[in-house]
Scaffold this motif. Structure first.
Motif, short mmCIF file in Angstrom:
data_model
loop_
_atom_site.label_atom_id
_atom_site.label_comp_id
_atom_site.label_asym_id
_atom_site.label_seq_id
_atom_site.Cartn_x
_atom_site.Cartn_y
_atom_site.Cartn_z
N ASP A 25 -57.12 1.70 -23.53
CA ASP A 25 -55.97 1.02 -22.93
C ASP A 25 -55.83 1.50 -21.48
O ASP A 25 -54.93 2.27 -21.15
CB ASP A 25 -54.71 1.32 -23.75
CG ASP A 25 -53.49 0.59 -23.25
OD1 ASP A 25 -53.61 -0.22 -22.28
OD2 ASP A 25 -52.41 0.81 -23.81
N PHE A 26 -56.72 1.01 -20.63
CA PHE A 26 -56.77 1.48 -19.25
C PHE A 26 -55.49 1.18 -18.48
O PHE A 26 -55.07 1.97 -17.64
CB PHE A 26 -57.99 0.90 -18.54
CG PHE A 26 -59.26 1.56 -18.98
CD1 PHE A 26 -59.70 2.73 -18.38
CD2 PHE A 26 -60.01 1.04 -20.01
CE1 PHE A 26 -60.85 3.36 -18.79
CE2 PHE A 26 -61.17 1.65 -20.44
CZ PHE A 26 -61.59 2.81 -19.83
N GLU A 27 -54.85 0.07 -18.75
CA GLU A 27 -53.64 -0.29 -18.02
C GLU A 27 -52.51 0.72 -18.25
O GLU A 27 -51.64 0.88 -17.41
CB GLU A 27 -53.20 -1.70 -18.38
CG GLU A 27 -54.18 -2.73 -17.84
CD GLU A 27 -53.91 -4.14 -18.33
OE1 GLU A 27 -53.55 -4.31 -19.51
OE2 GLU A 27 -54.09 -5.06 -17.52
N ASN A 28 -52.53 1.40 -19.40
CA ASN A 28 -51.49 2.39 -19.69
C ASN A 28 -51.95 3.83 -19.45
O ASN A 28 -51.24 4.77 -19.83
CB ASN A 28 -50.99 2.22 -21.13
CG ASN A 28 -50.02 1.07 -21.22
OD1 ASN A 28 -49.08 0.96 -20.44
ND2 ASN A 28 -50.26 0.17 -22.16
N MET A 29 -53.10 4.02 -18.84
CA MET A 29 -53.57 5.39 -18.54
C MET A 29 -52.54 6.18 -17.72
O MET A 29 -52.27 7.34 -18.04
CB MET A 29 -54.91 5.38 -17.82
CG MET A 29 -56.08 5.03 -18.68
SD MET A 29 -56.56 6.39 -19.76
CE MET A 29 -57.88 5.61 -20.65
N PRO A 30 -51.94 5.59 -16.67
CA PRO A 30 -50.96 6.37 -15.90
C PRO A 30 -49.76 6.82 -16.75
O PRO A 30 -49.24 7.91 -16.54
CB PRO A 30 -50.52 5.42 -14.80
CG PRO A 30 -51.66 4.48 -14.64
CD PRO A 30 -52.21 4.30 -16.04
N LYS A 31 -49.35 5.99 -17.69
CA LYS A 31 -48.23 6.36 -18.57
C LYS A 31 -48.67 7.41 -19.59
O LYS A 31 -47.98 8.40 -19.82
CB LYS A 31 -47.71 5.12 -19.30
CG LYS A 31 -46.52 5.39 -20.20
CD LYS A 31 -46.11 4.15 -20.95
CE LYS A 31 -46.71 4.27 -22.32
NZ LYS A 31 -46.52 3.25 -23.26
N ALA A 37 -54.02 10.22 -13.84
CA ALA A 37 -54.01 8.87 -13.27
C ALA A 37 -52.63 8.54 -12.69
O ALA A 37 -51.64 8.56 -13.41
CB ALA A 37 -54.38 7.84 -14.33
N GLU A 38 -52.61 8.25 -11.41
CA GLU A 38 -51.36 7.82 -10.79
C GLU A 38 -51.15 6.32 -10.95
O GLU A 38 -50.06 5.85 -11.21
CB GLU A 38 -51.35 8.18 -9.30
CG GLU A 38 -50.07 7.78 -8.61
CD GLU A 38 -50.01 8.27 -7.18
OE1 GLU A 38 -50.23 7.45 -6.27
OE2 GLU A 38 -49.74 9.47 -7.01
N SER A 39 -52.23 5.57 -10.76
CA SER A 39 -52.17 4.13 -10.96
C SER A 39 -53.56 3.62 -11.33
O SER A 39 -54.57 4.26 -11.05
CB SER A 39 -51.66 3.41 -9.71
OG SER A 39 -52.60 3.49 -8.67
N LEU A 40 -53.57 2.45 -11.94
CA LEU A 40 -54.83 1.85 -12.36
C LEU A 40 -54.62 0.34 -12.44
O LEU A 40 -53.72 -0.13 -13.12
CB LEU A 40 -55.21 2.41 -13.72
CG LEU A 40 -56.63 2.16 -14.18
CD1 LEU A 40 -57.16 3.36 -14.91
CD2 LEU A 40 -56.67 0.95 -15.06
N ALA A 54 -58.45 2.56 -9.13
CA ALA A 54 -57.59 3.61 -9.66
C ALA A 54 -57.21 4.60 -8.57
O ALA A 54 -57.92 4.75 -7.57
CB ALA A 54 -58.30 4.36 -10.79
N LYS A 55 -56.08 5.25 -8.79
CA LYS A 55 -55.70 6.41 -8.00
C LYS A 55 -55.69 7.57 -8.99
O LYS A 55 -54.77 7.69 -9.80
CB LYS A 55 -54.35 6.21 -7.33
CG LYS A 55 -54.42 5.20 -6.21
CD LYS A 55 -53.15 5.13 -5.43
CE LYS A 55 -53.33 4.10 -4.32
NZ LYS A 55 -52.07 3.84 -3.63
N ALA A 56 -56.76 8.35 -8.92
CA ALA A 56 -56.94 9.46 -9.86
C ALA A 56 -56.34 10.73 -9.28
O ALA A 56 -56.29 10.91 -8.06
CB ALA A 56 -58.42 9.67 -10.14
N LYS A 57 -55.89 11.61 -10.17
CA LYS A 57 -55.32 12.88 -9.76
C LYS A 57 -56.24 14.01 -10.21
O LYS A 57 -56.73 14.01 -11.33
CB LYS A 57 -53.96 13.09 -10.41
CG LYS A 57 -52.88 12.16 -9.95
CD LYS A 57 -51.60 12.50 -10.70
CE LYS A 57 -50.43 11.69 -10.28
NZ LYS A 57 -49.23 12.04 -11.04
N SER A 58 -56.45 14.94 -9.30
CA SER A 58 -57.22 16.14 -9.63
C SER A 58 -57.03 17.14 -8.51
O SER A 58 -56.89 16.76 -7.34
CB SER A 58 -58.70 15.79 -9.79
OG SER A 58 -59.39 16.87 -10.36
#
Length: 148
Positions: A25-31, A37-40, A54-58
């Motif tokens: 469920d890639f659309e809900n990865m940020p949630k 994940a900040e956004s996708l 995507a805007k990934a966090k690391s």
């Protein structure tokens, strides 16, 4: 070091179908996984093949990542990812198999570091630290969601 292979294996006490439902469920990865994940945004979809911005966090930062992902029905996904800002690309595999007790996860990420300056710090930064971060931010959160 120009190329680094990261590998991990984990066990989750939940049916593979339940785990697959969350990780595909890639659309809900940020949630579901706000630490990674900040956004996708899915920019293109052709059956099980997705193109994602995507805007990934690391490492306490947010990075733009372009992903070409293929969902493997019931088993997981494979993805070729590119972060042109940092000069990093990689091939990621998140594949599962069902066991009597739940789900075994096999994870692989082959990272290519194109940025010459980043290569000097890449081994310690992307080596054991990144897999510990991934386990805490993604696998532990996944367990929390599906092992209820």
């Amino acid at each position: 070091m120009k190329h680094i292979n990261l590998k991990g294996s984990w066990f989750i006490k939940a049916p593979m179908g339940k785990v697959f439902e969350i990780i595909s469920d890639f659309e809900n990865m940020p949630k579901n996984f706000p630490t990674v994940a900040e956004s996708l945004v899915i920019t293109k979809k052709d059956g099980n093949k997705l193109e994602i911005d995507a805007k990934a966090k690391s490492f306490g930062m947010v990075f733009p990542v372009k992903m070409k992902t293929e969902i493997i029905p019931g088993r997981g996904y494979i993805s070729d990812n590119e972060n042109s800002k940092l000069g990093i690309s990689g091939h990621e595999e998140f594949l599962m198999e069902e066991t009597n007790e739940g789900t075994k996860i096999g994870y692989f990420y082959g990272v290519d570091i194109h940025n010459k300056l980043l290569r000097f710090i890449a081994k310690p930064l992307l080596g054991s630290y990144s897999m510990k971060f991934w386990e805490k931010a993604f696998i532990s959160k996944l367990k929390e969601i599906v092992e209820k």
